[in-house]
Design a protein around this motif. Structure first.
Motif, PDB file in Angstrom:
ATOM      1  N   ASP A 147       0.832  -1.211   0.000  1.00 19.51           N
ATOM      2  CA  ASP A 147       0.000   0.000   0.000  1.00 19.51           C
ATOM      3  C   ASP A 147       0.865   1.259   0.000  1.00 19.51           C
ATOM      4  O   ASP A 147       0.496   2.270  -0.610  1.00 19.51           O
ATOM      5  N   CYS A 148       2.007   1.196   0.678  1.00 17.84           N
ATOM      6  CA  CYS A 148       2.879   2.373   0.802  1.00 17.84           C
ATOM      7  C   CYS A 148       3.858   2.517  -0.364  1.00 17.84           C
ATOM      8  O   CYS A 148       4.565   3.529  -0.450  1.00 17.84           O
ATOM      9  N   PHE A 149       3.898   1.517  -1.225  1.00 20.27           N
ATOM     10  CA  PHE A 149       4.846   1.570  -2.335  1.00 20.27           C
ATOM     11  C   PHE A 149       4.547   2.752  -3.247  1.00 20.27           C
ATOM     12  O   PHE A 149       3.411   2.963  -3.653  1.00 20.27           O
ATOM     13  N   LYS A 150       5.585   3.508  -3.583  1.00 22.26           N
ATOM     14  CA  LYS A 150       5.412   4.658  -4.475  1.00 22.26           C
ATOM     15  C   LYS A 150       6.759   5.070  -5.055  1.00 22.26           C
ATOM     16  O   LYS A 150       7.775   5.060  -4.375  1.00 22.26           O
ATOM     17  N   PHE A 151       6.740   5.430  -6.345  1.00 22.55           N
ATOM     18  CA  PHE A 151       7.928   5.979  -6.992  1.00 22.55           C
ATOM     19  C   PHE A 151       8.247   7.349  -6.398  1.00 22.55           C
ATOM     20  O   PHE A 151       7.365   8.040  -5.890  1.00 22.55           O
ATOM     21  N   LYS A 152       9.514   7.733  -6.495  1.00 20.62           N
ATOM     22  CA  LYS A 152       9.912   9.101  -6.198  1.00 20.62           C
ATOM     23  C   LYS A 152      10.468   9.731  -7.467  1.00 20.62           C
ATOM     24  O   LYS A 152      11.060   9.045  -8.313  1.00 20.62           O
ATOM     25  N   GLU A 153      10.255  10.988  -7.599  1.00 20.09           N
ATOM     26  CA  GLU A 153      10.685  11.712  -8.797  1.00 20.09           C
ATOM     27  C   GLU A 153      12.163  11.457  -9.072  1.00 20.09           C
ATOM     28  O   GLU A 153      13.019  11.622  -8.207  1.00 20.09           O
ATOM     29  N   GLY A 154      12.460  11.031 -10.296  1.00 19.05           N
ATOM     30  CA  GLY A 154      13.834  10.873 -10.723  1.00 19.05           C
ATOM     31  C   GLY A 154      14.484   9.555 -10.365  1.00 19.05           C
ATOM     32  O   GLY A 154      15.645   9.331 -10.707  1.00 19.05           O
ATOM     33  N   GLU A 155      13.794   8.650  -9.689  1.00 15.34           N
ATOM     34  CA  GLU A 155      14.405   7.389  -9.316  1.00 15.34           C
ATOM     35  C   GLU A 155      14.550   6.476 -10.537  1.00 15.34           C
ATOM     36  O   GLU A 155      13.687   6.448 -11.414  1.00 15.34           O
ATOM     37  N   ARG A 156      15.631   5.705 -10.558  1.00 12.16           N
ATOM     38  CA  ARG A 156      15.826   4.746 -11.637  1.00 12.16           C
ATOM     39  C   ARG A 156      14.836   3.603 -11.519  1.00 12.16           C
ATOM     40  O   ARG A 156      14.585   3.067 -10.448  1.00 12.16           O
ATOM     41  N   LEU A 157      14.288   3.205 -12.649  1.00  6.83           N
ATOM     42  CA  LEU A 157      13.270   2.162 -12.683  1.00  6.83           C
ATOM     43  C   LEU A 157      13.772   0.858 -12.072  1.00  6.83           C
ATOM     44  O   LEU A 157      13.056   0.214 -11.301  1.00  6.83           O
ATOM     45  N   LYS A 158      15.001   0.469 -12.393  1.00  6.25           N
ATOM     46  CA  LYS A 158      15.484  -0.843 -11.943  1.00  6.25           C
ATOM     47  C   LYS A 158      15.533  -0.944 -10.430  1.00  6.25           C
ATOM     48  O   LYS A 158      15.253  -2.010  -9.858  1.00  6.25           O
TER      49      LYS A 158
ATOM     50  N   GLU B 197      -4.527  -6.387 -10.023  1.00  5.08           N
ATOM     51  CA  GLU B 197      -4.373  -5.452  -8.906  1.00  5.08           C
ATOM     52  C   GLU B 197      -2.927  -5.007  -8.750  1.00  5.08           C
ATOM     53  O   GLU B 197      -2.652  -3.834  -8.493  1.00  5.08           O
ATOM     54  N   LEU B 198      -1.998  -5.948  -8.907  1.00  4.48           N
ATOM     55  CA  LEU B 198      -0.574  -5.600  -8.797  1.00  4.48           C
ATOM     56  C   LEU B 198      -0.166  -4.651  -9.919  1.00  4.48           C
ATOM     57  O   LEU B 198       0.569  -3.682  -9.689  1.00  4.48           O
ATOM     58  N   ASN B 199      -0.635  -4.927 -11.130  1.00  6.09           N
ATOM     59  CA  ASN B 199      -0.297  -4.060 -12.263  1.00  6.09           C
ATOM     60  C   ASN B 199      -0.843  -2.649 -12.063  1.00  6.09           C
ATOM     61  O   ASN B 199      -0.158  -1.656 -12.337  1.00  6.09           O
ATOM     62  N   LYS B 200      -2.091  -2.551 -11.601  1.00  7.91           N
ATOM     63  CA  LYS B 200      -2.678  -1.234 -11.350  1.00  7.91           C
ATOM     64  C   LYS B 200      -1.917  -0.498 -10.255  1.00  7.91           C
ATOM     65  O   LYS B 200      -1.688   0.718 -10.359  1.00  7.91           O
ATOM     66  N   LYS B 201      -1.521  -1.226  -9.215  1.00  4.50           N
ATOM     67  CA  LYS B 201      -0.772  -0.600  -8.128  1.00  4.50           C
ATOM     68  C   LYS B 201       0.557  -0.066  -8.625  1.00  4.50           C
ATOM     69  O   LYS B 201       0.943   1.075  -8.304  1.00  4.50           O
ATOM     70  N   LEU B 202       1.261  -0.854  -9.409  1.00  5.83           N
ATOM     71  CA  LEU B 202       2.559  -0.422  -9.929  1.00  5.83           C
ATOM     72  C   LEU B 202       2.414   0.833 -10.780  1.00  5.83           C
ATOM     73  O   LEU B 202       3.133   1.819 -10.588  1.00  5.83           O
ATOM     74  N   LEU B 203       1.465   0.829 -11.703  1.00  6.75           N
ATOM     75  CA  LEU B 203       1.313   1.958 -12.615  1.00  6.75           C
ATOM     76  C   LEU B 203       0.775   3.200 -11.906  1.00  6.75           C
ATOM     77  O   LEU B 203       1.161   4.325 -12.233  1.00  6.75           O
ATOM     78  N   SER B 204      -0.083   3.006 -10.924  1.00  7.11           N
ATOM     79  CA  SER B 204      -0.618   4.166 -10.199  1.00  7.11           C
ATOM     80  C   SER B 204       0.413   4.781  -9.276  1.00  7.11           C
ATOM     81  O   SER B 204       0.224   5.897  -8.783  1.00  7.11           O
ATOM     82  N   SER B 205       1.501   4.060  -9.034  1.00 12.38           N
ATOM     83  CA  SER B 205       2.554   4.565  -8.153  1.00 12.38           C
ATOM     84  C   SER B 205       3.617   5.361  -8.899  1.00 12.38           C
ATOM     85  O   SER B 205       4.535   5.905  -8.277  1.00 12.38           O
ATOM     86  N   MET B 206       3.505   5.436 -10.222  1.00  4.46           N
ATOM     87  CA  MET B 206       4.515   6.124 -11.028  1.00  4.46           C
ATOM     88  C   MET B 206       4.415   7.633 -10.856  1.00  4.46           C
ATOM     89  O   MET B 206       3.335   8.176 -10.589  1.00  4.46           O
ATOM     90  N   THR B 207       5.528   8.299 -11.030  1.00  9.45           N
ATOM     91  CA  THR B 207       5.554   9.766 -10.965  1.00  9.45           C
ATOM     92  C   THR B 207       5.163  10.356 -12.309  1.00  9.45           C
ATOM     93  O   THR B 207       4.962   9.640 -13.293  1.00  9.45           O
ATOM     94  N   GLY B 208       5.064  11.686 -12.359  1.00  9.55           N
ATOM     95  CA  GLY B 208       4.579  12.384 -13.547  1.00  9.55           C
ATOM     96  C   GLY B 208       5.361  12.099 -14.803  1.00  9.55           C
ATOM     97  O   GLY B 208       4.802  12.076 -15.912  1.00  9.55           O
TER      98      GLY B 208
END
Length: 220
Positions: free
Chosen positions: A122-133, A157-168
């Motif tokens: 639930d807390c997983f989220k990208f941060k601006e500028g982080e490398r994808l790998k 659900e996992l796919n939606k979570k991953l994509l919704s966690s992406m930055t701009g």
């Protein structure tokens, strides 16, 4: 070669927590491949001699041999350290159940682990500028741990979570993936492949960090 002759070098060996899930799946497959009734002895219980006066003695001996064979196969699939912990069990089911309990833990601990993993997801989220790998390493680690439990989270659900966690900076790539007709049927590897393919263009237009993300958490 007799299909029921077990090759000891093909029996998966349980070494510890790190290969428990893989061992459990492959061990069941190996037993079933050799003899489905061997797996029945392990899963449903040991041979119990009949006290009926007219019991079929030939069938009784066959069942006893099958139970002994299942126990031997299980012993061959355990490291010496693990075997010494469960070797006091005298039938395959009792020994197998003891191994499963040893590595899965009790119900309370399993529930705590599931709660922690759900919170991490639930807390997983990208941060601006982080490398994808680096971010994917964290996400995949969480998913792999979830798959060692009975926590039910679908690929969708996992796919939606991953994509919704992406930055701009990932908005266009994420939108492209979600709008594909067969997106509901994608597995996680499909989504990751699309993201990796899109990363090159994003790197050209952004300054991407090379270090490990600051939110990297050790797994359980």
């Amino acid at each position: 070669m007799d299909d029921h002759v077990i090759s000891t070098n093909k029996i998966p060996r349980l070494l510890g927590h790190e290969n428990y899930i893989k061992w459990k799946v492959l061990f069941e497959a190996a037993v079933n491949y050799n003899d489905t009734e061997l797996w029945a002895s392990i899963k449903y219980g040991p041979y119990v001699p009949s006290d009926a006066p007219n019991a079929n003695q030939v069938l009784e001996r066959q069942m006893k041999r099958r139970d002994d064979k299942a126990l031997s196969m299980l012993k061959l699939g355990l490291s010496w350290e693990i075997l010494t912990s469960v070797n006091h069990h005298t039938n395959a089911k009792a020994m197998y159940d003891a191994v499963v309990e040893m590595f899965k833990g009790n119900v309370e601990l399993r529930d705590i682990k599931k709660d922690i993993l759900k919170q991490q997801l639930d807390c997983f989220k990208f941060k601006e500028g982080e490398r994808l790998k680096f971010v994917l390493q964290w996400f995949i680690a969480i998913v792999n741990e979830i798959r060692t439990t009975d926590l039910q989270i679908s690929n969708f659900e996992l796919n939606k979570k991953l994509l919704s966690s992406m930055t701009g900076e990932w908005y266009t790539a994420s939108k492209f993936i979600k709008e594909k007709v067969n997106f509901p049927n994608f597995n996680l590897d499909d989504v990751i492949s699309f993201l990796q393919a899109a990363e090159h263009e994003i790197i050209k237009n952004n300054i991407i960090k090379e270090e490990r993300p600051s939110f990297w958490y050790p797994m359980l």
